[in-house]
Design a protein around this motif. Structure first.
Motif, PDB file in Angstrom:
ATOM      1  N   LEU A  30       0.842  -1.191   0.000  1.00 41.28           N
ATOM      2  CA  LEU A  30       0.000   0.000   0.000  1.00 41.28           C
ATOM      3  C   LEU A  30       0.878   1.242   0.000  1.00 41.28           C
ATOM      4  O   LEU A  30       1.907   1.280   0.662  1.00 41.28           O
ATOM      5  N   ALA A  31       0.448   2.201  -0.760  1.00 41.89           N
ATOM      6  CA  ALA A  31       1.204   3.448  -0.803  1.00 41.89           C
ATOM      7  C   ALA A  31       1.129   4.117   0.565  1.00 41.89           C
ATOM      8  O   ALA A  31       0.160   3.935   1.295  1.00 41.89           O
ATOM      9  N   ASP A  32       2.175   4.878   0.899  1.00 41.69           N
ATOM     10  CA  ASP A  32       2.142   5.562   2.182  1.00 41.69           C
ATOM     11  C   ASP A  32       1.400   6.880   2.008  1.00 41.69           C
ATOM     12  O   ASP A  32       2.004   7.944   1.914  1.00 41.69           O
ATOM     13  N   ARG A  58     -14.984   0.060  -3.783  1.00 44.34           N
ATOM     14  CA  ARG A  58     -13.897   0.529  -4.654  1.00 44.34           C
ATOM     15  C   ARG A  58     -13.498   1.964  -4.366  1.00 44.34           C
ATOM     16  O   ARG A  58     -12.620   2.518  -5.021  1.00 44.34           O
ATOM     17  N   SER A  59     -14.156   2.598  -3.418  1.00 46.29           N
ATOM     18  CA  SER A  59     -13.834   4.004  -3.128  1.00 46.29           C
ATOM     19  C   SER A  59     -12.380   4.141  -2.701  1.00 46.29           C
ATOM     20  O   SER A  59     -11.882   3.367  -1.888  1.00 46.29           O
ATOM     21  N   PRO A  60     -11.697   5.158  -3.250  1.00 47.90           N
ATOM     22  CA  PRO A  60     -10.324   5.397  -2.808  1.00 47.90           C
ATOM     23  C   PRO A  60     -10.271   6.108  -1.452  1.00 47.90           C
ATOM     24  O   PRO A  60      -9.205   6.179  -0.831  1.00 47.90           O
ATOM     25  N   ALA A  61     -11.409   6.617  -0.984  1.00 46.69           N
ATOM     26  CA  ALA A  61     -11.397   7.460   0.221  1.00 46.69           C
ATOM     27  C   ALA A  61     -11.126   6.662   1.493  1.00 46.69           C
ATOM     28  O   ALA A  61     -11.638   5.560   1.673  1.00 46.69           O
ATOM     29  N   ASP A  62     -10.299   7.241   2.350  1.00 45.67           N
ATOM     30  CA  ASP A  62     -10.037   6.663   3.670  1.00 45.67           C
ATOM     31  C   ASP A  62     -10.730   7.468   4.764  1.00 45.67           C
ATOM     32  O   ASP A  62     -11.089   6.940   5.801  1.00 45.67           O
ATOM     33  N   ASN A 114      -6.411   2.468   3.072  1.00 43.99           N
ATOM     34  CA  ASN A 114      -5.185   2.740   3.847  1.00 43.99           C
ATOM     35  C   ASN A 114      -5.537   2.938   5.316  1.00 43.99           C
ATOM     36  O   ASN A 114      -5.377   4.009   5.881  1.00 43.99           O
ATOM     37  N   ARG A 115      -6.007   1.863   5.929  1.00 41.27           N
ATOM     38  CA  ARG A 115      -6.577   1.977   7.269  1.00 41.27           C
ATOM     39  C   ARG A 115      -5.575   2.498   8.298  1.00 41.27           C
ATOM     40  O   ARG A 115      -5.909   3.367   9.113  1.00 41.27           O
ATOM     41  N   GLU A 116      -4.375   1.954   8.242  1.00 48.66           N
ATOM     42  CA  GLU A 116      -3.364   2.329   9.238  1.00 48.66           C
ATOM     43  C   GLU A 116      -3.005   3.815   9.138  1.00 48.66           C
ATOM     44  O   GLU A 116      -2.919   4.526  10.136  1.00 48.66           O
ATOM     45  N   GLN A 117      -2.784   4.263   7.891  1.00 50.93           N
ATOM     46  CA  GLN A 117      -2.432   5.662   7.663  1.00 50.93           C
ATOM     47  C   GLN A 117      -3.598   6.575   8.053  1.00 50.93           C
ATOM     48  O   GLN A 117      -3.398   7.672   8.586  1.00 50.93           O
ATOM     49  N   ALA A 118      -4.799   6.095   7.771  1.00 49.09           N
ATOM     50  CA  ALA A 118      -5.992   6.890   8.107  1.00 49.09           C
ATOM     51  C   ALA A 118      -6.105   7.070   9.616  1.00 49.09           C
ATOM     52  O   ALA A 118      -6.421   8.153  10.109  1.00 49.09           O
ATOM     53  N   LEU A 119      -5.811   5.994  10.344  1.00 51.12           N
ATOM     54  CA  LEU A 119      -5.880   6.079  11.802  1.00 51.12           C
ATOM     55  C   LEU A 119      -4.837   7.061  12.326  1.00 51.12           C
ATOM     56  O   LEU A 119      -5.132   7.880  13.211  1.00 51.12           O
TER      57      LEU A 119
END
Ligand code: FE
Length: 335
Positions: free
Chosen positions: A13-15, A62-66, A256-261
């Motif tokens: 996953l991209a950072d 498919r949403s790109p939104a986090d 990108n769950r981790e980055q979103a958190l």
């Protein structure tokens, strides 16, 4: 085989974190910059002023939104009810965001508060002449109040809070009383009401605190701002002034769950709360952060501690009352 497995494994996953924001670019840019500087995680922002929830529903998995960044409890409640958010558990968020300003199930978190207050004509309303929301229905204000539409989320938030404190029946009577006191049928935004006070069309209006800052920063509107004073009404049952929130939620499908958190935790951090305090004319939520000198200068007040989730749950009932009393109709006409 090893090579093949490597190439077939899930792509790294991209950072980065992808944000759908209802908040304006200039308001959140300093926070995005601060986050990237601190974590190295890149942010991509799509500004979505209408239909944010519909867009997420249409995009589905498919949403790109986090992340969703938006304002008002009704929008946050709608997003949760529509199923486009997910529950987040975080010690940082739990300790930095007061319990009444976040969803009990972790679907959204308040980041700033704004009080829904009375703008009062400097020369026609004495300090302390209006102290409660209930008083807005007093006939002494007949023909003297201006407000935006009853169906706007800011008005619905206040009516929802009134229901939480006084019940549906008393709130309907109150709303009728307020309607009877209006100087004109509801029209325009919060600043347009202050302009009407400046122009002598009415003496008091309902508005959010940060518009005082927005008006003062505008060469034309500063005059309107200087014609009024902020009064912080409370509810008669002893509860404080009604506040609403700007807030954040993680999307149900966040890639990108981790980055979103970590983005959410950053927004609640001391560093970001201080940026909010200095840049947006709102009140930070974190107990360890303080309002800017300018915002604090508008007056001390005690915020209502009623849970925003409970207030948000009344929004359908609030809208029903607005329609029943025909709040947006001509003042004095029956509902
Ligand atoms: Fe606003």
């Amino acid at each position: 085989l090893a090579v093949a497995l490597t190439s077939l494994s899930a792509p790294a996953l991209a950072d980065e974190v992808n944000i759908y924001s209802y908040r304006q670019p200039e308001l959140i840019q300093p926070l995005l910059d601060g986050f990237t500087e601190k974590t190295g995680i890149k942010t991509n922002v799509a500004y979505v002023d209408k239909g944010l929830v519909d867009r997420l529903k249409a995009e589905g998995a498919r949403s790109p939104a986090d992340i969703i960044l938006t304002v008002d409890i009704s929008r946050l409640s709608n997003a949760k009810e529509a199923g486009v958010t997910q529950s987040v558990e975080s010690e940082t968020l739990a300790s930095n965001v007061p319990e009444n300003l976040r969803d009990p199930e972790g679907h959204w978190f308040g980041l700033t508060t704004r009080a829904r207050i009375v703008y009062a004509a400097q020369d026609r309303v004495a300090p302390g002449e209006i102290t409660t929301y209930e008083d807005l229905a007093d006939p002494k204000w007949k023909g003297r109040i201006c407000t935006r539409s009853g169906t706007h989320v800011y008005t619905l938030g206040l009516i929802s809070a009134m229901i939480a404190h006084n019940g549906v029946e008393a709130t309907e009577t109150w709303l009728e009383g307020v309607k009877n006191n209006l100087a004109r049928a509801p029209e325009g935004n919060d600043r347009a009401q202050v302009k009407a006070i400046w122009a002598g069309e009415c003496d008091i209006s309902l508005g959010n605190t940060y518009y005082m800052g927005a008006m003062l920063d505008d060469p034309e509107q500063a005059e309107w701002a200087n014609s009024v004073r902020i009064e912080f009404p409370t509810f008669e049952d002893g509860a404080g002034t009604h506040v609403n929130i700007s807030g954040v939620a993680m999307t149900a499908s966040a890639p990108n769950r981790e980055q979103a958190l970590s983005f959410m935790e950053y927004l609640a951090s001391d560093e970001a709360q201080a940026i909010y305090a200095s840049k947006v004319n709102e009140y930070p939520v974190s107990p360890s952060a303080t309002a800017s000198e300018r915002v604090a200068g508008w007056g001390d007040f005690t915020a209502d501690t009623e849970s925003l989730a409970a207030i948000g749950a009344n929004r359908a009932e609030a809208l029903r009352l607005v329609e029943r009393v025909d709040f947006d109709g001509a003042p004095g006409s029956g509902g």
